[in-house]
Write a protein that holds these residues in place. Structure first.
Motif, PDB file in Angstrom:
ATOM      1  N   PRO A   1     -31.631  34.782 -20.625  1.00  0.00           N
ATOM      2  CA  PRO A   1     -30.878  34.997 -21.879  1.00  0.00           C
ATOM      3  C   PRO A   1     -31.722  35.618 -22.989  1.00  0.00           C
ATOM      4  O   PRO A   1     -31.222  36.437 -23.766  1.00  0.00           O
ATOM      5  CB  PRO A   1     -30.426  33.577 -22.266  1.00  0.00           C
ATOM      6  N   ALA A   2     -32.988  35.233 -23.069  1.00  0.00           N
ATOM      7  CA  ALA A   2     -33.858  35.774 -24.120  1.00  0.00           C
ATOM      8  C   ALA A   2     -34.140  37.254 -23.901  1.00  0.00           C
ATOM      9  O   ALA A   2     -34.291  38.017 -24.859  1.00  0.00           O
ATOM     10  CB  ALA A   2     -35.160  34.996 -24.162  1.00  0.00           C
TER      11      ALA A   2
ATOM     12  N   THR B   1     -36.901  25.888 -28.940  1.00  0.00           N
ATOM     13  CA  THR B   1     -36.382  26.895 -28.028  1.00  0.00           C
ATOM     14  C   THR B   1     -34.859  27.017 -28.200  1.00  0.00           C
ATOM     15  O   THR B   1     -34.163  25.995 -28.274  1.00  0.00           O
ATOM     16  CB  THR B   1     -36.694  26.505 -26.578  1.00  0.00           C
ATOM     17  N   PRO B   2     -34.305  28.228 -28.283  1.00  0.00           N
ATOM     18  CA  PRO B   2     -32.862  28.403 -28.457  1.00  0.00           C
ATOM     19  C   PRO B   2     -32.047  27.667 -27.387  1.00  0.00           C
ATOM     20  O   PRO B   2     -32.453  27.591 -26.222  1.00  0.00           O
ATOM     21  CB  PRO B   2     -32.681  29.922 -28.344  1.00  0.00           C
TER      22      PRO B   2
ATOM     23  N   GLY C   1     -39.630  34.294 -28.293  1.00  0.00           N
ATOM     24  CA  GLY C   1     -38.568  33.487 -27.725  1.00  0.00           C
ATOM     25  C   GLY C   1     -38.707  32.007 -28.006  1.00  0.00           C
ATOM     26  O   GLY C   1     -37.907  31.199 -27.526  1.00  0.00           O
TER      27      GLY C   1
ATOM     28  N   GLN D   1     -29.026  37.645 -25.352  1.00  0.00           N
ATOM     29  CA  GLN D   1     -28.133  36.528 -25.630  1.00  0.00           C
ATOM     30  C   GLN D   1     -28.673  35.601 -26.723  1.00  0.00           C
ATOM     31  O   GLN D   1     -27.935  34.742 -27.222  1.00  0.00           O
ATOM     32  CB  GLN D   1     -27.885  35.729 -24.356  1.00  0.00           C
ATOM     33  N   CYS D   2     -29.949  35.767 -27.088  1.00  0.00           N
ATOM     34  CA  CYS D   2     -30.560  34.920 -28.128  1.00  0.00           C
ATOM     35  C   CYS D   2     -30.971  35.735 -29.353  1.00  0.00           C
ATOM     36  O   CYS D   2     -31.762  35.264 -30.181  1.00  0.00           O
ATOM     37  CB  CYS D   2     -31.787  34.210 -27.569  1.00  0.00           C
TER      38      CYS D   2
ATOM     39  N   GLU E   1     -30.687  33.981 -32.825  1.00  0.00           N
ATOM     40  CA  GLU E   1     -31.699  32.945 -33.062  1.00  0.00           C
ATOM     41  C   GLU E   1     -33.072  33.568 -33.321  1.00  0.00           C
ATOM     42  O   GLU E   1     -33.821  33.108 -34.191  1.00  0.00           O
ATOM     43  CB  GLU E   1     -31.778  31.990 -31.870  1.00  0.00           C
TER      44      GLU E   1
ATOM     45  N   THR F   1     -29.368  28.391 -25.831  1.00  0.00           N
ATOM     46  CA  THR F   1     -28.921  29.206 -24.694  1.00  0.00           C
ATOM     47  C   THR F   1     -29.951  29.188 -23.575  1.00  0.00           C
ATOM     48  O   THR F   1     -29.611  29.148 -22.384  1.00  0.00           O
ATOM     49  CB  THR F   1     -28.670  30.656 -25.139  1.00  0.00           C
ATOM     50  N   ILE F   2     -31.224  29.213 -23.946  1.00  0.00           N
ATOM     51  CA  ILE F   2     -32.307  29.166 -22.970  1.00  0.00           C
ATOM     52  C   ILE F   2     -32.344  27.795 -22.297  1.00  0.00           C
ATOM     53  O   ILE F   2     -32.485  27.686 -21.071  1.00  0.00           O
ATOM     54  CB  ILE F   2     -33.653  29.483 -23.652  1.00  0.00           C
TER      55      ILE F   2
END
Length: 390
Positions: free
Chosen positions: A280-281, A43-44, A238, A285-286, A289, A46-47
């Motif tokens: 964010p997703a 998972t990115p 995501g 914001q992701c 990624e 940011t998340i």
């Protein structure tokens, strides 16, 4: 005594194969699994940070059944930004994964003997959900030469006075085919003048290749917008499969209201922390990624297609999206379950038989795994095919 509806419910074949492969791995077997329908990427960050922040700020309380205002606005933004669709906040609801979204919609729409049109091959859970609700799945068998996509004439012939729902999946699982804008417009025209609801499963929306464009069915026309439930989630695009975040949106406020009531009496709101993590997703914001993951999948797809092209007596459709190959083994073995069992037993390679998707003589291979696994696994499959005896 179990209820009759639970007695007819079959186990998810993809989950069963994955569990079997994991059991063999736990026993020390070197199993290569091509069965899982989840990204192998983490998972990115940011998340993750959004989730940690929500925990630290004490956001672990109940929210409204549909979701908190922040997540509903994020979904609203996503639809506008990615699909040029405008939904009011009361036309959106979050669910425990898109599977939950589909299940609740079908439970709220389908009654005994209602017909639900499902193109074949299909995701394994569609017909089981329909049968659980008391409905009748009506399958439209597609052809490989048509990209496993239904035609307008097939849809027209399948519609009866009992047709309640049409399930559309693009990019599709298990094939990875995608409908063009023109094809969607043609299907939408067939539905005009009917009361048929379209459940548009768009889970693999951002995992597409060769610069193919994605079109949400609801964006095709005003009529399509009014009859469509747009269903999506972050398990695939995501890299959040275990977070269980799905959502739906529809102009049919009575349906959304019914789903809220059903969810309010079953799960209530989805995990509050997951709601904050998903923002964010959904809001871009992701994107970097997600694009990196998509690009990696495209390289893996190309590698797998190249290797499969060198194996005699099997062939494969080139997918435009998702992360699956649907491989034709009819020249070797028409019983896909038997083929897959023998492969797992002798070569320790796990794949999913096509019969589970409504089309025997095929198997589904997920390339959501490492390049090394793809190379080794396909080498084992090639060896298996060369010596296969039915």
């Amino acid at each position: 005594m179990l209820s009759k509806r639970c007695q007819v419910l079959e186990e998810s074949l993809t989950l069963a194969i994955t569990a079997l492969a994991n059991d063999l791995k736990a026993k020390g077997e070197k199993v290569i699994s091509f069965s899982a329908g989840e990204p192998d990427f983490d998972t990115p960050i940011t998340i993750k940070k959004a989730a940690i922040k929500a925990i630290e700020q004490g956001c672990g309380k109940y929210t409204a059944v549909a979701g908190n205002q922040e997540i509903l606005k994020a979904i609203q933004t996503k639809f506008q930004r990615d699909n040029n669709l405008t939904y009011e906040l009361n036309e959106i609801i979050t669910n425990v994964g898109a599977k939950h979204s589909l299940f609740e919609c079908i439970e709220c729409l389908v009654e005994k003997d209602d017909e639900v049109i499902i193109p074949s091959p299909y995701w394994v859970s569609y017909p089981e959900m329909v049968k659980f609700a008391g409905g009748k799945p009506v399958f439209i068998e597609t052809k490989e030469e048509n990209g496993f996509k239904i035609t307008t004439s097939q849809l027209q012939k399948a519609i009866t006075e009992k047709t309640k729902v049409f399930i559309l999946n693009s990019p599709s699982n298990p094939v990875g085919s995608m409908y063009t804008k023109e094809e969607l417009l043609s299907l939408a025209k067939v539905l005009e003048g009917t009361d048929i609801i379209v459940l548009s499963d768009e889970m693999y929306e951002k995992l597409r290749y060769d610069r193919v464009e994605f079109y949400a069915f609801a964006s095709i026309s005003e009529d399509a917008l009014q009859r469509t439930v747009s269903i999506n989630g972050l398990s695939k695009c995501g890299a959040m499969p275990g977070w269980r975040f799905g959502y739906m949106a529809s102009k049919n406020k009575s349906l959304i209201s019914a789903v809220k009531r059903l969810q309010g009496q079953s799960t209530s709101n989805i995990c509050s922390i997951t709601q904050y993590a998903a923002i964010p997703a959904l809001t871009g914001q992701c994107d970097e990624e997600i694009e990196a993951m998509r690009a990696a999948f495209e390289k893996r797809r190309n590698l797998a297609l190249e290797m499969i092209s060198q194996i005699k007596n099997i062939n494969v459709y080139k997918p435009q999206g998702a992360f699956y190959l649907f491989i034709n083994i009819k020249n070797i073995e028409k019983d896909s379950m038997l083929f897959c069992k023998k492969l797992l037993e002798t070569q320790k390679v796990a794949i999913v038989p096509g019969v589970g998707f409504g089309m025997d003589g095929y198997f589904r291979l997920s390339y959501a795994t490492s390049t090394e696994n793809i190379k080794t696994g396909l080498e084992r499959i090639a060896q298996f095919v060369q010596t296969y005896k039915n």
